[in-house]
Design a protein around this motif. Structure first.
Motif, PDB file in Angstrom:
ATOM      1  N   SER A  90     -18.172   8.102  -1.578  1.00 35.59           N
ATOM      2  CA  SER A  90     -19.093   9.174  -1.962  1.00 35.59           C
ATOM      3  C   SER A  90     -18.778   9.723  -3.345  1.00 35.59           C
ATOM      4  N   ALA A  91     -17.594   9.378  -3.873  1.00 35.28           N
ATOM      5  CA  ALA A  91     -17.188   9.826  -5.206  1.00 35.28           C
ATOM      6  C   ALA A  91     -16.076   8.909  -5.696  1.00 35.28           C
ATOM      7  N   THR A  92     -15.820   8.989  -7.004  1.00 37.55           N
ATOM      8  CA  THR A  92     -14.738   8.185  -7.577  1.00 37.55           C
ATOM      9  C   THR A  92     -13.407   8.544  -6.936  1.00 37.55           C
ATOM     10  N   PHE A  93     -13.257   9.811  -6.543  1.00 39.75           N
ATOM     11  CA  PHE A  93     -12.011  10.240  -5.900  1.00 39.75           C
ATOM     12  C   PHE A  93     -11.745   9.459  -4.626  1.00 39.75           C
ATOM     13  N   ASP A  94     -12.795   9.081  -3.924  1.00 41.99           N
ATOM     14  CA  ASP A  94     -12.610   8.260  -2.723  1.00 41.99           C
ATOM     15  C   ASP A  94     -11.943   6.937  -3.066  1.00 41.99           C
ATOM     16  N   GLY A  95     -12.309   6.384  -4.214  1.00 40.09           N
ATOM     17  CA  GLY A  95     -11.683   5.145  -4.651  1.00 40.09           C
ATOM     18  C   GLY A  95     -10.205   5.327  -4.924  1.00 40.09           C
ATOM     19  N   ALA A  96      -9.839   6.492  -5.480  1.00 36.59           N
ATOM     20  CA  ALA A  96      -8.424   6.769  -5.707  1.00 36.59           C
ATOM     21  C   ALA A  96      -7.662   6.808  -4.383  1.00 36.59           C
ATOM     22  N   LEU A  97      -8.294   7.352  -3.342  1.00 36.77           N
ATOM     23  CA  LEU A  97      -7.654   7.372  -2.023  1.00 36.77           C
ATOM     24  C   LEU A  97      -7.500   5.956  -1.476  1.00 36.77           C
ATOM     25  N   TRP A  98      -8.515   5.108  -1.691  1.00 37.33           N
ATOM     26  CA  TRP A  98      -8.384   3.707  -1.310  1.00 37.33           C
ATOM     27  C   TRP A  98      -7.221   3.065  -2.071  1.00 37.33           C
ATOM     28  N   GLY A  99      -7.113   3.406  -3.347  1.00 43.21           N
ATOM     29  CA  GLY A  99      -6.010   2.866  -4.138  1.00 43.21           C
ATOM     30  C   GLY A  99      -4.652   3.303  -3.613  1.00 43.21           C
ATOM     31  N   LEU A 100      -4.549   4.559  -3.223  1.00 38.24           N
ATOM     32  CA  LEU A 100      -3.286   5.048  -2.661  1.00 38.24           C
ATOM     33  C   LEU A 100      -2.965   4.339  -1.347  1.00 38.24           C
ATOM     34  N   ALA A 101      -3.999   4.071  -0.552  1.00 35.33           N
ATOM     35  CA  ALA A 101      -3.784   3.342   0.698  1.00 35.33           C
ATOM     36  C   ALA A 101      -3.303   1.923   0.411  1.00 35.33           C
ATOM     37  N   GLY A 102      -3.906   1.283  -0.586  1.00 36.69           N
ATOM     38  CA  GLY A 102      -3.457  -0.044  -0.967  1.00 36.69           C
ATOM     39  C   GLY A 102      -2.036  -0.040  -1.484  1.00 36.69           C
ATOM     40  N   TYR A 103      -1.699   0.971  -2.266  1.00 37.00           N
ATOM     41  CA  TYR A 103      -0.327   1.102  -2.775  1.00 37.00           C
ATOM     42  C   TYR A 103       0.651   1.275  -1.626  1.00 37.00           C
ATOM     43  N   ALA A 104       0.288   2.089  -0.660  1.00 35.48           N
ATOM     44  CA  ALA A 104       1.170   2.311   0.488  1.00 35.48           C
ATOM     45  C   ALA A 104       1.377   1.029   1.278  1.00 35.48           C
ATOM     46  N   ALA A 105       0.296   0.271   1.479  1.00 38.73           N
ATOM     47  CA  ALA A 105       0.380  -0.933   2.314  1.00 38.73           C
ATOM     48  C   ALA A 105       1.057  -2.087   1.602  1.00 38.73           C
TER      49      ALA A 105
END
Length: 226
Positions: A90-105
């Motif tokens: 819904s926003a670019t910030f959502d993509g940052a959260l996806w990125g953080l999830a990818g970083y964590a995994a």
């Protein structure tokens, strides 16, 4: 649909690969080169003939690393773009959260048990490390997905179980460090550099892929969510 996936993934992968390669060249590669000076020269020469092709100089190393980074970044960006088809940001910030999830995994969780290693440091059996790494990535990604998206009450405990289980089992034990290997201080600097470099890579990957995906949706005649 193919254009909506490939174009954002291609642009995102290119930008993220350039960022990753630049930071590696400035910060990470010098630490690796410094560590290589600590390797025992005799052992290096004895095993040289058994090794696969390796870059002969810094420029070859940088080019080979950049090429690998580009393939990796494109693949991950394509994966994110496909995921956005199922759950649009819904926003670019959502993509940052996806990125953080990818970083964590893909980085943080495996690094808890198997931190990045400099040349010259002995480690556990390669196959055992690879199996544990894959299990940790899959478990962390699956656990985060359950925690974030599943409406079922059981999803929370199962999600945490998947995240914690690889660490409860334990990573393959790292053997004793060889004499002449990189000192602890250099290893600590390398782990820090790798962690921050990967964090920047994943944040850009997630944010830019989400922004380009939303822009692509508008070009296709749709509306961005939110």
């Amino acid at each position: 649909m193919a254009k909506g996936l490939l174009l954002p993934a291609g642009l995102t992968g290119l930008a993220a690969a350039l960022l990753l390669s630049l930071i590696q060249a400035i910060w990470v590669t010098p630490l690796i080169l410094e560590a290589e000076r600590y390797e025992v020269h005799a052992e290096h020469e004895a095993s040289r003939q058994d090794q696969a092709w390796q870059p002969e100089n810094v420029w070859q190393r940088t080019a080979a690393t950049a090429g690998a980074n580009l393939l990796l970044a494109f693949g991950l960006a394509l994966m994110l773009s496909a995921a956005y088809r199922l759950k649009p940001p819904s926003a670019t910030f959502d993509g940052a959260l996806w990125g953080l999830a990818g970083y964590a995994a893909f980085f943080a969780a495996p690094a808890v048990g198997l931190p990045p290693e400099l040349p010259g440091n002995e480690a556990a059996d390669l196959t055992a490390r690879q199996v544990w790494w894959v299990a940790t990535v899959v478990g962390t990604a699956s656990g985060l997905a359950l925690l974030c998206w599943s409406p079922h009450r059981i999803a929370g405990p199962v999600g945490w179980l998947l995240i914690v289980l690889p660490h409860a089992i334990g990573a393959p034990e790292i053997a004793a460090v060889q004499a002449g290997s990189a000192p602890d201080g250099l290893q600590t600097r390398f782990v820090t550099a790798a962690a921050l470099t990967n964090l920047a890579f994943w944040l850009l990957l997630g944010s830019l892929s989400a922004a380009l995906f939303r822009a692509s949706a508008v070009d296709e005649g749709g509306r961005p969510n939110g």
